[in-house]
Design a protein around this motif. Structure first.
Motif, PDB file in Angstrom:
ATOM      1  N   GLY A 294      22.919  99.088 -35.344  1.00  0.00           N
ATOM      2  CA  GLY A 294      23.203  98.102 -36.389  1.00  0.00           C
ATOM      3  C   GLY A 294      22.112  98.010 -37.443  1.00  0.00           C
ATOM      4  O   GLY A 294      22.220  97.200 -38.362  1.00  0.00           O
ATOM      5  N   GLU A 295      21.042  98.830 -37.360  1.00  0.00           N
ATOM      6  CA  GLU A 295      19.983  98.765 -38.375  1.00  0.00           C
ATOM      7  C   GLU A 295      20.482  99.405 -39.675  1.00  0.00           C
ATOM      8  O   GLU A 295      20.629 100.624 -39.767  1.00  0.00           O
ATOM      9  N   THR A 296      20.712  98.570 -40.678  1.00  0.00           N
ATOM     10  CA  THR A 296      21.188  99.086 -41.974  1.00  0.00           C
ATOM     11  C   THR A 296      19.987  99.545 -42.791  1.00  0.00           C
ATOM     12  O   THR A 296      18.834  99.304 -42.417  1.00  0.00           O
ATOM     13  N   LYS A 297      20.301 100.158 -43.948  1.00  0.00           N
ATOM     14  CA  LYS A 297      19.212 100.587 -44.843  1.00  0.00           C
ATOM     15  C   LYS A 297      18.387  99.386 -45.262  1.00  0.00           C
ATOM     16  O   LYS A 297      17.166  99.473 -45.392  1.00  0.00           O
ATOM     17  N   GLU A 298      19.057  98.227 -45.454  1.00  0.00           N
ATOM     18  CA  GLU A 298      18.347  97.007 -45.884  1.00  0.00           C
ATOM     19  C   GLU A 298      17.405  96.523 -44.767  1.00  0.00           C
ATOM     20  O   GLU A 298      16.280  96.119 -45.029  1.00  0.00           O
ATOM     21  N   ASP A 299      17.899  96.550 -43.517  1.00  0.00           N
ATOM     22  CA  ASP A 299      17.049  96.129 -42.383  1.00  0.00           C
ATOM     23  C   ASP A 299      15.811  97.022 -42.328  1.00  0.00           C
ATOM     24  O   ASP A 299      14.685  96.558 -42.151  1.00  0.00           O
ATOM     25  N   PHE A 300      16.061  98.334 -42.471  1.00  0.00           N
ATOM     26  CA  PHE A 300      14.936  99.270 -42.415  1.00  0.00           C
ATOM     27  C   PHE A 300      13.950  99.007 -43.558  1.00  0.00           C
ATOM     28  O   PHE A 300      12.736  99.039 -43.358  1.00  0.00           O
ATOM     29  N   GLU A 301      14.501  98.730 -44.751  1.00  0.00           N
ATOM     30  CA  GLU A 301      13.645  98.440 -45.910  1.00  0.00           C
ATOM     31  C   GLU A 301      12.685  97.287 -45.603  1.00  0.00           C
ATOM     32  O   GLU A 301      11.527  97.293 -46.009  1.00  0.00           O
ATOM     33  N   GLU A 302      13.216  96.259 -44.891  1.00  0.00           N
ATOM     34  CA  GLU A 302      12.364  95.105 -44.552  1.00  0.00           C
ATOM     35  C   GLU A 302      11.194  95.549 -43.673  1.00  0.00           C
ATOM     36  O   GLU A 302      10.066  95.119 -43.852  1.00  0.00           O
ATOM     37  N   THR A 303      11.482  96.427 -42.716  1.00  0.00           N
ATOM     38  CA  THR A 303      10.413  96.920 -41.833  1.00  0.00           C
ATOM     39  C   THR A 303       9.411  97.757 -42.628  1.00  0.00           C
ATOM     40  O   THR A 303       8.190  97.612 -42.478  1.00  0.00           O
ATOM     41  N   PHE A 304       9.967  98.619 -43.485  1.00  0.00           N
ATOM     42  CA  PHE A 304       9.089  99.478 -44.288  1.00  0.00           C
ATOM     43  C   PHE A 304       8.178  98.633 -45.179  1.00  0.00           C
ATOM     44  O   PHE A 304       6.967  98.882 -45.275  1.00  0.00           O
ATOM     45  N   LYS A 305       8.760  97.593 -45.789  1.00  0.00           N
ATOM     46  CA  LYS A 305       7.988  96.705 -46.666  1.00  0.00           C
ATOM     47  C   LYS A 305       6.882  95.998 -45.862  1.00  0.00           C
ATOM     48  O   LYS A 305       5.748  95.855 -46.328  1.00  0.00           O
ATOM     49  N   ALA A 306       7.230  95.585 -44.635  1.00  0.00           N
ATOM     50  CA  ALA A 306       6.255  94.889 -43.783  1.00  0.00           C
ATOM     51  C   ALA A 306       5.077  95.817 -43.450  1.00  0.00           C
ATOM     52  O   ALA A 306       3.916  95.401 -43.463  1.00  0.00           O
ATOM     53  N   VAL A 307       5.393  97.089 -43.174  1.00  0.00           N
ATOM     54  CA  VAL A 307       4.334  98.054 -42.856  1.00  0.00           C
ATOM     55  C   VAL A 307       3.384  98.187 -44.052  1.00  0.00           C
ATOM     56  O   VAL A 307       2.160  98.220 -43.904  1.00  0.00           O
ATOM     57  N   LYS A 308       3.974  98.231 -45.240  1.00  0.00           N
ATOM     58  CA  LYS A 308       3.196  98.344 -46.478  1.00  0.00           C
ATOM     59  C   LYS A 308       2.307  97.103 -46.662  1.00  0.00           C
ATOM     60  O   LYS A 308       1.149  97.212 -47.049  1.00  0.00           O
ATOM     61  N   GLU A 309       2.901  95.929 -46.407  1.00  0.00           N
ATOM     62  CA  GLU A 309       2.183  94.686 -46.680  1.00  0.00           C
ATOM     63  C   GLU A 309       1.134  94.354 -45.628  1.00  0.00           C
ATOM     64  O   GLU A 309       0.034  93.921 -45.944  1.00  0.00           O
ATOM     65  N   ILE A 310       1.487  94.541 -44.366  1.00  0.00           N
ATOM     66  CA  ILE A 310       0.562  94.135 -43.294  1.00  0.00           C
ATOM     67  C   ILE A 310      -0.633  95.095 -43.205  1.00  0.00           C
ATOM     68  O   ILE A 310      -1.730  94.681 -42.891  1.00  0.00           O
ATOM     69  N   ARG A 311      -0.417  96.348 -43.500  1.00  0.00           N
ATOM     70  CA  ARG A 311      -1.476  97.359 -43.397  1.00  0.00           C
ATOM     71  C   ARG A 311      -2.077  97.381 -41.984  1.00  0.00           C
ATOM     72  O   ARG A 311      -3.210  96.969 -41.753  1.00  0.00           O
ATOM     73  N   PHE A 312      -1.282  97.906 -41.053  1.00  0.00           N
ATOM     74  CA  PHE A 312      -1.730  98.016 -39.671  1.00  0.00           C
ATOM     75  C   PHE A 312      -2.885  99.020 -39.564  1.00  0.00           C
ATOM     76  O   PHE A 312      -2.922  99.996 -40.302  1.00  0.00           O
ATOM     77  N   GLY A 313      -3.758  98.763 -38.613  1.00  0.00           N
ATOM     78  CA  GLY A 313      -4.857  99.696 -38.343  1.00  0.00           C
ATOM     79  C   GLY A 313      -4.321 100.998 -37.753  1.00  0.00           C
ATOM     80  O   GLY A 313      -4.997 102.030 -37.767  1.00  0.00           O
TER      81      GLY A 313
END
Ligand code: 5AD
Ligand code: SF4
Length: 420
Positions: A294-313
């Motif tokens: 059920g992960e749509t392109k929009e759901d994935f975009e949210e995760t991708f955006k979070a990765v960009k914003e949070i900047r994980f180590g």
């Protein structure tokens, strides 16, 4: 006699393989690094993804081939697959001599000794003088009660159990006596540790009193159970490293709900902010699953955006893989393999880019590192945040010591520095 052990999967498995190796050494059985040199071949398995199980099957194929020419070789399978499909393994690989299920893990060495007619001339954990590892793992909990809808762990490792705090303290002290400087506490969700009146915070405070222990790390954490009190303790207890592995899995609230993770992305972000406020140099690492049903392109975009914003180590990203018995296995696996691969690649590329930037920003800084290994005149060390640093060695006695290092150069996964 000697043994070869192949370990697939998580730190918990590494820890159990390590312990079994220690126990075998008290029977005079030594470790070899090549399968073809071993009398006893042990495979410690993982069931978390279909790919992990594939790896085990291909290893067993190789071991079986070797045994055809060396019929005295014993083949032993332990870990999650032994629990999940032990019978099937026995049926497919007639060469397997022994399957050790999780509940027998503490008796694994006795079972192997029986099978191989080993004689224990010196069975005492205290007397083991080798294994001078600087970092040692200690299991504090077994199993998991969380039933994330994609995860097979609760079905193979069983209900969550916290181990006796005194046993944990004793094991940690012993490892420090043997030369360990860093203890990594392991459990599927260490934040919910509770043994009688002891919670995770009191456990860490006790372990921190061990003299000569320099660093404490722990994993894995669950965002739903990470308390303000623990964040406060991480900020004040100097032996606790500035690193936390906090699996996010997804940043889409719809997907988090379907995963049964019991937190929202908003809650996750709040934790990130609190952690960074309390521990400014903290490195936050994570796990992400792409292509959940059920992960749509929009759901994935949210995760991708979070990765960009949070900047994980740092992060691990996995393509969703349906697992037997889990709730998600009944949901239509709606994302194509090709699309899962694309999402996987996008996350990985972004996280590598960020990792390089973080490393580059550390050039010129001073870092406290712990010297874990010395090889060919080079010290391999790690910062408090968990980044690898290589340093020229001028004194063999630096092994296991804290060193202050100026970072001179940075690559994706490692830094290079000079001792101050
Ligand atoms: N498919 C893909 N990844 C999974 N993980 C656990 N189960 C699955 C699965 N069925 C990942 C999660 C977890 C990590 C250890 O493995 O991200 O945090
Ligand atoms: Fe699996 Fe969730 Fe338990 Fe982690 S917390 S082991 S992902 S069920």
């Amino acid at each position: 006699m000697n043994y070869f052990i192949e370990t697939i999967g998580c730190q918990m498995n590494m820890c159990e393989s390590d312990k079994l190796g220690l126990a075998l050494s008290t029977y005079g059985v030594s470790k070899v690094n090549i399968l073809q040199e071993a009398n006893i071949v042990i495979l410690n398995t993982c069931s978390i993804r279909a790919q992990s199980e594939q790896k085990a099957f291909s290893f067993l194929g190789r071991a079986e081939e070797f045994k055809q020419d060396n019929p005295n070789t014993k083949i032993i399978v332990m870990g999650c697959m032994a629990e999940r499909i032990g019978f099937e393994i026995k049926r497919r690989f007639k060469s397997v001599d022994l399957i050790i299920v999780s509940k027998d893990i503490d008796n694994a060495v006795f079972k192997i000794a029986d099978l191989c007619n080993l004689y224990n001339y010196n069975y005492s954990f205290n007397k083991i003088e080798d294994f001078p590892n600087i970092i040692r793992y200690v299991t504090i909990m077994r199993g998991c009660d969380n039933y994330c809808s994609y995860c097979v762990v609760p079905f193979v490792r069983g209900r969550e159990i916290s181990l006796n705090d005194l046993d944990i303290l004793e094991e940690s002290s012993l490892l420090v006596k043997k030369g360990a400087k860093e203890i990594m506490l392991l459990g599927q969700n260490v934040n919910s540790y509770r043994y009688k009146d002891f919670n995770f915070i009191s456990l860490i405070k006790n372990i921190a009193t061990i003299n000569d222990l320099e660093r404490i790390r722990f994993m894995t954490n669950h965002p739903k159970d990470l308390s303000d009190e623990l964040i406060g303790m991480m900020a004040t207890e100097s032996k606790v490293c500035s690193h936390i592995h906090l699996p996010m899995q997804s940043a889409s609230n719809k997907i988090l709900k379907a995963m049964n993770r019991k937190y929202s992305y908003g809650h996750y972000i709040d934790l990130v902010k609190k952690l960074r406020m309390a521990i400014p140099d903290i490195s936050i690492t994570t796990d992400i699953i792409v292509g959940f049903p059920g992960e749509t392109k929009e759901d994935f975009e949210e995760t991708f955006k979070a990765v960009k914003e949070i900047r994980f180590g740092g992060l691990y990203v996995f393509r969703y893989s349906p697992r037997p018995n889990t709730k998600a296995a009944n949901m239509p696996d709606s994302v194509s393999l090709e699309e899962k691969k694309r999402r996987h690649r996008l996350i990985l590329e972004e996280s590598n880019k960020i990792s390089v930037e973080i490393a580059a920003s550390m050039v010129g800084s001073t870092q406290q590192v712990l010297a874990e290994k010395i090889e060919n005149g080079i010290i391999e060390a790690r910062t408090r945040g968990g980044r690898k640093v290589f340093v020229k060695c001028s004194n063999e006695k630096d092994l296991g010591r804290h060193l202050n290092v100026t970072i001179k150069e940075a690559k994706i996964n490692s830094l290079f520095g000079n001792i101050i």
